[in-house]
Structures are given as structure tokens and as C-alpha cells.
Design a protein around this motif. Sequence first.
Motif, PDB file in Angstrom:
ATOM      1  N   UNK A 122       1.095  -1.050   0.162  1.00  0.00           N
ATOM      2  CA  UNK A 122      -0.006  -0.630  -0.054  1.00  0.00           C
ATOM      3  C   UNK A 122       0.624   0.746   0.184  1.00  0.00           C
ATOM      4  N   UNK A 123       2.083   1.538   0.925  1.00  0.00           N
ATOM      5  CA  UNK A 123       3.022   2.306   0.481  1.00  0.00           C
ATOM      6  C   UNK A 123       3.533   2.663  -0.424  1.00  0.00           C
ATOM      7  N   UNK A 124       3.928   1.790  -1.204  1.00  0.00           N
ATOM      8  CA  UNK A 124       4.294   1.969  -3.034  1.00  0.00           C
ATOM      9  C   UNK A 124       3.428   2.103  -4.374  1.00  0.00           C
TER      10      UNK A 124
ATOM     11  N   UNK B 201      -2.315   7.122 -16.863  1.00  0.00           N
ATOM     12  CA  UNK B 201      -2.598   6.106 -16.463  1.00  0.00           C
ATOM     13  C   UNK B 201      -2.014   4.887 -16.294  1.00  0.00           C
ATOM     14  N   UNK B 202      -0.991   5.363 -16.547  1.00  0.00           N
ATOM     15  CA  UNK B 202       0.546   4.022 -16.397  1.00  0.00           C
ATOM     16  C   UNK B 202       0.681   3.737 -14.447  1.00  0.00           C
ATOM     17  N   UNK B 203       0.658   5.167 -14.245  1.00  0.00           N
ATOM     18  CA  UNK B 203       1.113   5.125 -13.193  1.00  0.00           C
ATOM     19  C   UNK B 203      -0.190   5.008 -11.534  1.00  0.00           C
ATOM     20  N   UNK B 204      -1.730   5.205 -12.444  1.00  0.00           N
ATOM     21  CA  UNK B 204      -2.409   4.649 -10.855  1.00  0.00           C
ATOM     22  C   UNK B 204      -2.840   2.986 -11.459  1.00  0.00           C
ATOM     23  N   UNK B 205      -2.440   2.089 -12.847  1.00  0.00           N
ATOM     24  CA  UNK B 205      -2.826   0.793 -12.795  1.00  0.00           C
ATOM     25  C   UNK B 205      -1.600   0.109 -12.102  1.00  0.00           C
ATOM     26  N   UNK B 206      -0.044   1.032 -12.026  1.00  0.00           N
ATOM     27  CA  UNK B 206       0.717   0.288 -10.899  1.00  0.00           C
ATOM     28  C   UNK B 206       0.200   0.483  -9.713  1.00  0.00           C
ATOM     29  N   UNK B 207      -0.530   1.370  -9.266  1.00  0.00           N
ATOM     30  CA  UNK B 207      -1.083   2.078  -8.762  1.00  0.00           C
ATOM     31  C   UNK B 207      -2.294   1.091  -7.933  1.00  0.00           C
TER      32      UNK B 207
ATOM     33  N   UNK C 232      -2.617  -1.740  -4.768  1.00  0.00           N
ATOM     34  CA  UNK C 232      -3.877  -1.838  -3.678  1.00  0.00           C
ATOM     35  C   UNK C 232      -4.364  -2.753  -3.174  1.00  0.00           C
ATOM     36  N   UNK C 233      -4.244  -2.943  -1.547  1.00  0.00           N
ATOM     37  CA  UNK C 233      -4.724  -3.999  -1.012  1.00  0.00           C
ATOM     38  C   UNK C 233      -6.329  -3.755  -0.586  1.00  0.00           C
ATOM     39  N   UNK C 234      -6.533  -2.848   0.356  1.00  0.00           N
ATOM     40  CA  UNK C 234      -8.001  -2.436   0.920  1.00  0.00           C
ATOM     41  C   UNK C 234      -8.564  -1.710  -0.339  1.00  0.00           C
ATOM     42  N   UNK C 235      -9.752  -1.385   0.660  1.00  0.00           N
ATOM     43  CA  UNK C 235     -10.943  -1.107  -0.168  1.00  0.00           C
ATOM     44  C   UNK C 235     -10.960   0.037  -0.909  1.00  0.00           C
ATOM     45  N   UNK C 236     -10.413   0.809   0.527  1.00  0.00           N
ATOM     46  CA  UNK C 236     -10.626   2.429   0.516  1.00  0.00           C
ATOM     47  C   UNK C 236      -9.287   2.475  -1.143  1.00  0.00           C
ATOM     48  N   UNK C 237      -8.837   2.553  -0.622  1.00  0.00           N
ATOM     49  CA  UNK C 237      -7.603   2.490  -1.707  1.00  0.00           C
ATOM     50  C   UNK C 237      -7.958   2.018  -2.986  1.00  0.00           C
ATOM     51  N   UNK C 238      -8.456   1.310  -3.748  1.00  0.00           N
ATOM     52  CA  UNK C 238      -8.899   0.028  -4.844  1.00  0.00           C
ATOM     53  C   UNK C 238     -10.118   1.665  -5.248  1.00  0.00           C
ATOM     54  N   UNK C 239     -10.914   1.684  -4.571  1.00  0.00           N
ATOM     55  CA  UNK C 239     -12.165   2.955  -4.570  1.00  0.00           C
ATOM     56  C   UNK C 239     -11.090   3.807  -5.729  1.00  0.00           C
ATOM     57  N   UNK C 240     -10.555   4.453  -4.537  1.00  0.00           N
ATOM     58  CA  UNK C 240      -9.843   5.429  -5.036  1.00  0.00           C
ATOM     59  C   UNK C 240      -9.268   5.600  -6.564  1.00  0.00           C
TER      60      UNK C 240
END
Length: 444
Positions: free
Chosen positions: A212-214, A233-239, A243-251
Motif C-alpha cells: 500500500x505504501x508503494x 494512467x500507467x502510474x494509476x494502474x501500477x497503484x 493496492x490491497x484495502x478497499x478504500x485505496x482501490x476505490x480511490x
Amino acid sequence: MLSLNTPKPFSTPFLSHPAQVQPPPLRHNFIPRRHQPISAAITPSRPNPSQSKLNLYQPFRPPVSPLPPKFRNLNTDGQLEILTNRLGLWFEFAPLISTLIREGFTSTLLEEITGISAIEQNRIVVAAQVHDSLIQSNLDPDILSFFENGGAELLYEIRLLSQRERAESAKFVVQNKLDGEGAQELARSIKDFPRRRGDKGWECFDYNIPSECLSFTYYRQAHEYSGPSEERNAALKKALDLAVTEKARKLIEDDLEGKSKTEKETQIEEAVKVPVVRMKTGEIAEATSVIVLPVCKSEEKDKEVKEAPWECGTKGEFGIVEAEKEWKRWVVLPGWLPLVGLKRGGVAITFPDARALPWKANRWYKEEAIIVVVDRARKEVETDNGFYLVVRDGNGGAGVGGLKVERGSALKELGIEESLGTVLLVIRPPREDDDDQLDDEEWE
């Protein structure tokens, strides 16, 4: 005829002749006592039962040798042979390097004898210490075995993390088969995460999960691009992949699908919230990123603002700062969130005090100068609650000319649709005491 009378001796104790000294009579009742011999023996104090059980004698115990048992009986030549031929696992013979250096060998001399460079010596010794900490953290033996061959480079990169962070990072490195560069990026993202508090989306990511930090690092890098692009978009796809938590993935998914605010809406919203920050001594030296801006004086009205360089950035491997033209005064600021993405048109305006601001500052405006950071690329007066840099004609309440900051609603009432730029940030100089922070009612 003269006759001499011999004086009679005085009865006084002050005469030095012993025959003439008369002791004074005893006039008090003194009853002599029989003399008793004085004993010099010291009676020992009663021993404390708890202390009598303690054995204060501790036999000498030599320090435990850091060398593995199979290397402890080797002489110097034998230790050098082990290093020269790499006999054993790297974390087993790594203590030999420290032992030989304590005996008088230098890194350069060891490099000449064993062929292990000074840089590699340091990497092996530090990585071995990280390996020992992973053993103490009861890490899965299968994870540890991954670092037996060629794992020094990977463990060296996570040296600055805590013991818990090292264990979690080691698992992530093994599961994702990261190389040295990937391990370095992971460690940096973990160390940098707490410092990014307040950045957009920071609260949606879990600091206790290395991925999640990465992920947040890639998410933050994606927002450094000014608009939709392949890089963003490439950076967002890497993120999203990390991502593991639901809040981070939804964001992240909202950003990818365009459900989040557009760039213009975000800029307008940020323009309404103008932070007032107090710089700290040494903050620039600790910043992970900085921004260099040309500086203009508020007394010069709009002349300097229009003539100041529009583009300034770092180029080349050494990050040399280059501007489109020469300028006398510059300021270096930490890469705070309001300044992220300010690639072109940024300028810093110095004011002697805070009377140029449109909100109440009666408690501190006479105490210190301020710097107002302005984005000259955004001149349009877009929102009533935004703040903009304008020229003061000298007929206002302050009775002086120069530049000032004005609220959007006030400019619209005067029919002004264009300003010199949108205010992003107000900076106060460093001070030892931080007790003079603004109240909500003072800076709105």
C-alpha cells in the motif's frame, strides 16, 4: 645610693617558668572515675538477609564471538582464505570482514587480498545485520532461504526500516521477486509515507502494508501530471495492482474511470483553500523534493511579476537548475502539496507584513514578513472564495500602492475578471516558538 628591690613572682599561669606556675584550685565538685580501656573494635552491622544471598563475585566471561562456530578457530590466513574463495554463504563469512578490520586491516587492503571491493564489503556486513534481525523476528525459514544466494543486495536496501518493516518488506520482495532497484523503491516508499500526511488520498492507504505504501507512491506520481495522459494512467494502474484495502482501490478506480473531479475542478477547489504554513528550520534539507521559484517584491507592482521567468526546473544527471532567463532573486521551497504540478508560471511575492491579505491577521501582521506563492498561468477570477494577486492603486484602506491579495467575490463586484495569478500558498518565516498559530476566525 640607689637600692633595687627584687620583684616577687606573680601567681599567674601565663609565666613560662614551670617552677612559678601554680595550678588553680579546683572549685567544682569533680568525682574522679576509674579509667576504663577504650576498645577500637567495630561492631559489624546486622547483615541484610536479601544481600547475604547475593554472590557479588562474577567470573570473567569473554564476549560471544560473532563468527560462526566453524570459523572461530581459524587464524588470520585461514579467514582471508575463506573470504578470497567465498567458502560458505555470504552472511556466514560476512563477520570475518568486521573481525579483520578490528585486527588492523583496512577495506582497501582487504580488497587487494580477497578481491571483494570496499563497497561490496560494506554491503555484505550491513546485509548480514539485517539478516540477523530477520532471524530474531521469527521470519518464515522459507522466506529466509530465498536470501541465501545473492540476497545481500536486496537486504541492504531495507536496512533503514524497523524490524517489523524489514520482515514485511522481505516477504513482499520474495513474493514479487523484486530486484535491488525494486527493493530500494519499496523501502523509500515506506520511509516516505508518514511524511506525506495531508497529501491527496493519503488517508485511504494502510501504512502497515508495504504494497500500500508503494501503491500510494505511484498514485502520488500519477497526480504530478497536469492532465490525462498515458503516463498518468500507467502510474494509476501500477497503484491499483499494488493496492490491497478497499478504500485505496476505490480511490484509484475512480481516478481511472474519470469519476473523480476533473483537473480544473480540483484546481478551483484547491484555490479556495489557501494554506498558511510556518516554515521550520532545516525543513528544506529534509524535503524529498523541492521547487525553485523566482522572487518579486510587492512594492514593484506588476512589473516584476510580468518579467519574472516562467519556466525553471532541474535538468541532467546532477539536477542542475536552469531557467529561461536570468533573474536576481530565487527561493527554494519544499515540494508541498499545493505546489505539486506547478511546472510553469509560478512566482513568489514577498510582502513586508500581512496587511496585503484579505482576512483578519491583526495578531501577527506586524510581526513578520510573508511570502505568497502565485500561479500566473491561472489568471481568470473563477470562484468567489478564491484568492488572487492584484495591483493595489493606493487609494484603498491601507493607503499604499503595490500588490495585494484579494478575494474573488470582491473582484467580481468591481467587474474584474482577470488577475495577475491565483494564490496557492502563504508562507511565514521560521521561528523557534510555534505558539502564534492562526485561529480559524482569523484566517477563515
